[in-house]
Write a protein that holds these residues in place. Structure first.
Motif, short mmCIF file in Angstrom:
data_model
loop_
_atom_site.label_atom_id
_atom_site.label_comp_id
_atom_site.label_asym_id
_atom_site.label_seq_id
_atom_site.Cartn_x
_atom_site.Cartn_y
_atom_site.Cartn_z
N HIS A 197 0.93 -1.13 0.07
CA HIS A 197 0.08 -0.11 0.08
C HIS A 197 0.93 1.23 -0.06
O HIS A 197 2.12 1.44 0.52
N THR A 198 0.35 2.37 -0.70
CA THR A 198 1.10 3.52 -0.71
C THR A 198 0.03 4.72 -0.59
O THR A 198 -1.08 4.48 -0.39
N GLN A 199 0.71 5.88 0.03
CA GLN A 199 -0.30 7.04 0.31
C GLN A 199 -0.94 7.39 -0.84
O GLN A 199 -2.02 7.96 -0.70
N ALA A 200 -0.37 7.08 -1.95
CA ALA A 200 -1.07 7.60 -3.34
C ALA A 200 -2.38 6.72 -3.46
O ALA A 200 -3.37 7.22 -3.79
N ASP A 201 -2.19 5.47 -3.43
CA ASP A 201 -3.48 4.90 -3.20
C ASP A 201 -4.70 5.12 -2.13
O ASP A 201 -5.72 5.19 -2.60
N PHE A 202 -4.24 5.56 -1.01
CA PHE A 202 -5.21 6.12 -0.08
C PHE A 202 -5.72 7.42 -0.57
O PHE A 202 -6.89 7.80 -0.43
N ASP A 203 -4.99 8.39 -1.26
CA ASP A 203 -5.34 9.41 -1.70
C ASP A 203 -6.53 9.21 -2.79
O ASP A 203 -7.60 9.94 -3.11
N ARG A 204 -6.33 8.27 -3.63
CA ARG A 204 -7.25 7.90 -4.82
C ARG A 204 -8.55 7.54 -4.28
O ARG A 204 -9.45 7.79 -4.77
N PHE A 205 -8.34 6.77 -3.10
CA PHE A 205 -9.53 6.19 -2.62
C PHE A 205 -10.34 7.29 -1.77
O PHE A 205 -11.72 7.35 -2.24
N MET A 206 -9.92 8.10 -1.17
CA MET A 206 -10.53 9.19 -0.51
C MET A 206 -11.07 10.36 -1.69
O MET A 206 -12.17 10.96 -1.54
N GLU A 207 -10.44 10.42 -2.80
CA GLU A 207 -10.97 11.21 -3.90
C GLU A 207 -12.26 10.81 -4.54
O GLU A 207 -13.23 11.51 -4.87
N GLU A 208 -12.25 9.34 -4.52
CA GLU A 208 -13.49 8.92 -4.98
C GLU A 208 -14.52 8.74 -3.95
O GLU A 208 -15.82 8.66 -4.25
N TYR A 209 -14.29 8.36 -2.85
CA TYR A 209 -15.36 7.89 -1.73
C TYR A 209 -15.19 8.90 -0.41
O TYR A 209 -15.81 8.44 0.59
N GLY A 210 -14.41 9.82 -0.46
CA GLY A 210 -14.20 10.72 0.73
C GLY A 210 -15.50 11.24 1.30
O GLY A 210 -15.41 11.30 2.33
N ASP A 211 -16.52 11.31 0.34
CA ASP A 211 -17.82 11.95 0.96
C ASP A 211 -18.49 10.94 2.12
O ASP A 211 -19.50 11.45 2.81
N MET A 212 -18.11 9.85 2.02
CA MET A 212 -18.63 8.69 2.93
C MET A 212 -17.78 8.76 4.23
O MET A 212 -18.57 7.99 5.11
N PHE A 213 -17.11 9.48 4.36
CA PHE A 213 -16.23 9.32 5.58
C PHE A 213 -16.21 10.86 6.23
O PHE A 213 -14.93 11.48 5.97
N PRO A 214 -17.24 11.45 7.06
CA PRO A 214 -17.02 12.79 7.54
C PRO A 214 -15.86 13.23 8.37
O PRO A 214 -15.57 14.24 8.57
N GLU A 215 -14.92 12.21 8.91
CA GLU A 215 -14.13 12.23 10.02
C GLU A 215 -12.78 12.72 8.94
O GLU A 215 -11.85 13.52 9.60
N ARG A 216 -12.75 12.56 7.73
CA ARG A 216 -11.82 13.11 6.74
C ARG A 216 -10.31 12.47 7.35
O ARG A 216 -9.58 13.43 7.57
N PRO A 217 -10.33 11.39 7.19
CA PRO A 217 -8.90 10.76 7.78
C PRO A 217 -7.78 11.00 6.81
O PRO A 217 -8.05 11.32 5.44
N ARG A 218 -6.39 11.30 7.21
CA ARG A 218 -5.40 11.68 6.33
C ARG A 218 -4.66 10.57 5.71
O ARG A 218 -3.99 10.78 4.88
N ASN A 219 -4.59 9.38 6.33
CA ASN A 219 -4.09 8.38 6.01
C ASN A 219 -4.71 6.99 6.37
O ASN A 219 -5.93 6.93 7.05
N LEU A 220 -4.15 5.80 5.75
CA LEU A 220 -5.22 4.56 5.95
C LEU A 220 -5.00 4.28 7.55
O LEU A 220 -5.99 3.78 8.08
N GLU A 221 -4.01 4.48 8.29
CA GLU A 221 -4.05 4.30 9.76
C GLU A 221 -5.17 5.00 10.42
O GLU A 221 -5.77 4.53 11.42
N GLU A 222 -5.38 6.34 10.26
CA GLU A 222 -6.57 6.97 10.97
C GLU A 222 -7.79 6.41 10.35
O GLU A 222 -8.82 6.27 11.15
N LEU A 223 -8.00 5.95 9.14
CA LEU A 223 -9.03 5.44 8.74
C LEU A 223 -9.29 4.19 9.37
O LEU A 223 -10.50 4.02 9.97
N VAL A 224 -8.46 3.27 9.59
CA VAL A 224 -8.56 2.18 10.14
C VAL A 224 -8.89 2.35 11.81
O VAL A 224 -9.87 1.55 12.28
N ASP A 225 -8.24 3.20 12.23
CA ASP A 225 -8.67 3.58 13.81
C ASP A 225 -10.10 3.91 13.87
O ASP A 225 -10.81 3.61 14.75
N THR A 226 -10.75 4.81 12.99
CA THR A 226 -12.02 5.39 13.02
C THR A 226 -13.00 4.23 12.71
O THR A 226 -13.94 3.94 13.61
#
Length: 648
Positions: A197-226
């Motif tokens: 996994h790379t940060q670029a992968d996460f950025d692409r994921f958030m660009e497409e589905y970021g509206d479903m995550f109101p917490e706006r995580p900055r990386n995969l670790e923060e998303l997993v924690d949430t």
């Protein structure tokens, strides 16, 4: 240009004076002198809050706020809101269908009524049984679809915060997008597990589905924690229900995910989240006492916050080994108590950090210790308190009438050296500048300065003998004895640097106490008051300074009950044996032959102690003081100053 002025609300006042870290050290010093360790004294200070800063909350204040918030959450409502609403919608749909069938005399209507009569009692089984039912009533069909939409929204909202709003309007494309999101999320987690996994992968994921995550995580670790905290809260919600409610709601969740085509993806996600965060409370039940029913999403949000508050409470208590303020999650503080609590925590962290950075505290092998600088500060504070308690006529610098001088002027002068306290000889200094060709006006150089020579002031060999026996702690005089020793050490170091001071502590044995260990010194939980050994050590100190004036001060709360044998062992006996008293008084006689006056400060009124000190005074000519603990420092320092003035 125009200017507008108003109250500054964006954090702490930037123009506020810096916090005086010495005040914090002084407050810690009171606890340390009473027997507390530096670590516990620091924790107590941080719990109470900063001295002189009433607008800043301490850890105890923040802890009370956290507990109040937890109680509010527990009283918010019941966890079975989704079940209750699902039952209500199901009963409504069945009622609407029966109302449609009742007027129809056909056999088909009776068969449908019989089918409705045989529906299972539990909501999940009834909804499952009606999955393929052909509704006669349009209103009933609409209510049933409303029920299914409710379950989809609540189930997904319980795992993804804010999903309820995203699915407010039933849309097949919206559900398809949720499926794609979950598939992409699980694939991303799998790649991360393989190290791909790379940060670029996460950025692409958030660009497409970021509206479903109101917490706006900055990386995969923060998303997993949430997601993991919310998934754990969903499991805790089920664990907090009755067995019947748990079974019924669990079946509803499984049916909803299965019908939405999300069962497999949700299973994969749950397994991945648990593997990454097994430390979370996945099955710890909570008790809710409110009357209002909560939906699954709201219940999970409340349980997520409760879990955060539970961890925050443990961190704020700071009662575990190696606890540091850095252990407190700033984001959790902000979520639970707001921005002002973050500022309060930052102020507390600054004090802990400044005490170490300014050289008052140090950590060695995981243990918090006072530095020599801190001990000097505590001694100066103790000395100031002693002087503040003296009478106005006796307060202040005991050498004030010739401040800065080491004695009476001799009439001659010498070149100035760095550190000299003698007054400048102004005439000779200016003459030197003129002779050197300093010009007009005269320009002085360092080599031009001369000081007036003075007679050398007599030096003293000071011995303070402090009782370390356990009875000092039992009588509450231990802190006063340590404060007195620190004050005397500070007085000699600052005002009489030519004096040689030695502090000796004695219980079953006696030992020389270094200035750095005075503040953290603890009493000895042993039997014996070996004044004999203490006088032996003090005598050797006086013998090493034969030209110094001898000063011996004894602070004790009991008569001698131990002495030193020839083999170096301590012999204890109570009541005191005749041998103990004879050997101790023999050392008193040696002090008398050394011309050392022995002044004894009694901290108890025992008859045997009075008889012993009276005998010491008769043999030595010294004085006896019956001092209370709160005035011990005043008595000792005043007596020392009196003896120094008398010799001058």
């Amino acid at each position: 240009m125009t200017y507008r002025y108003g109250q500054y609300n964006d954090g702490p006042d930037p123009l506020a004076p810096p916090y005086d870290v010495r005040a914090a050290l002084d407050e810690m010093g009171d606890a340390i002198l009473s027997g507390s360790t530096p670590l516990h004294a620091l924790r107590d200070l941080l719990k109470r809050g900063l001295p002189g800063a009433p607008d800043r909350r301490g850890l105890d204040d923040l802890l009370r706020e956290v507990r109040r918030r937890r109680n509010e959450l527990r009283e918010r409502g019941r966890l079975d809101g989704t079940l209750e609403r699902a039952r209500a919608l199901l009963d409504k749909a069945i009622g609407q269908e029966r109302a449609e069938l009742f007027p129809d005399p056909a056999d088909e209507a009776r068969l449908r009524e019989a089918e409705l009569d045989t529906l299972p009692d539990d909501t999940a089984s009834a909804i499952q049984a009606l999955r393929d039912y052909q509704w006669r009533s349009a209103a009933a069909r609409q209510t049933y679809e409303e029920l299914r939409d409710l379950l989809r929204r609540e189930v997904l909202d319980s795992r993804f915060a804010g999903m309820r709003e995203a699915l407010a309007n039933p849309d097949p494309e919206a559900m398809e997008r949720v499926r794609r999101m979950m598939s992409s999320l699980n694939d991303m987690l799998d790649r991360d597990a393989r190290g791909e996994h790379t940060q670029a992968d996460f950025d692409r994921f958030m660009e497409e589905y970021g509206d479903m995550f109101p917490e706006r995580p900055r990386n995969l670790e923060e998303l997993v924690d949430t997601l993991a905290r919310r998934a754990a809260a969903a499991q805790r919600m089920l664990a907090s229900m009755t067995p019947q409610q748990r079974e019924e709601l669990g079946a509803l969740i499984d049916q909803t995910l299965e019908s939405a085509g999300l069962a497999e993806q949700m299973r994969r996600l749950g397994d991945a989240l648990y593997a990454r965060r097994p430390d979370l409370p996945w099955s710890t039940p909570e008790r809710f006492s409110g009357d209002d029913p909560m939906g699954m999403g709201d219940a999970v949000s409340a349980l997520t916050e409760l879990a955060d508050l539970t961890q925050l409470e443990a961190a704020l208590r700071q009662d575990y080994p190696g606890a540091r303020l850095d252990d407190i999650d700033e984001a959790a503080i902000r979520r639970a108590l707001g921005r002002s609590a973050v500022d309060d925590l930052a102020a507390l962290r600054r004090i802990e950090r400044e005490l170490e950075q300014q050289g008052y505290l140090r950590r060695q092998r995981g243990k918090l210790e006072l530095t020599p600088k801190a001990v000097r500060r505590l001694g100066e504070t103790a000395l100031r308190r002693v002087f503040s308690s003296l009478d106005a006529g006796r307060r202040g610098d005991h050498d004030q009438r010739d401040a800065g001088a080491a004695g009476e002027p001799t009439g001659s002068s010498r070149a100035w050296h760095f550190g000299d306290e003698q007054p400048l000889d102004v005439v000779r200094t200016v003459v030197n500048g003129v002779r050197r060709g300093g010009g007009s006006p005269v320009r002085l150089a360092v080599d031009d300065f001369e000081v007036a020579e003075t007679e050398r002031r007599s030096a003293a060999a000071v011995c303070l003998l402090v009782d370390l026996s356990y009875s000092m702690a039992l009588r509450g005089t231990w802190a006063a004895a340590k404060q007195t020793a620190l004050a005397l050490q500070a007085l000699v170091a600052s005002k009489f640097p030519q004096d040689a001071v030695q502090i000796v502590g004695f219980s079953n044995y006696a030992r020389v106490l270094q200035p750095d260990e005075l503040a953290g010194l603890e009493w000895d939980m042993v039997q014996g008051t070996n004044l004999h050994h203490a006088l032996l050590i003090a005598g050797r100190h006086l013998d090493r300074h034969p030209d110094f004036e001898p000063v011996v001060l004894v602070v004790t709360d009991g008569e001698p009950t131990a002495h030193l044998l020839r083999n170096g062992r301590s012999a204890f006996e109570w009541p005191p044996s005749a041998e103990t008293l004879e050997l101790t008084l023999a050392e008193v006689d040696k002090m008398t032959r050394r011309r050392a006056t022995l002044n004894v400060f009694m901290l108890a009124a025992d008859e045997r102690l009075k008889e012993f000190v009276d005998e010491v005074a008769r043999r030595n000519g010294g004085r006896v003081f019956s001092a209370s603990a709160d005035r011990l420092g005043e008595y000792v320092v005043s007596d020392f100053l009196r003896s120094r003035r008398a010799r001058r």
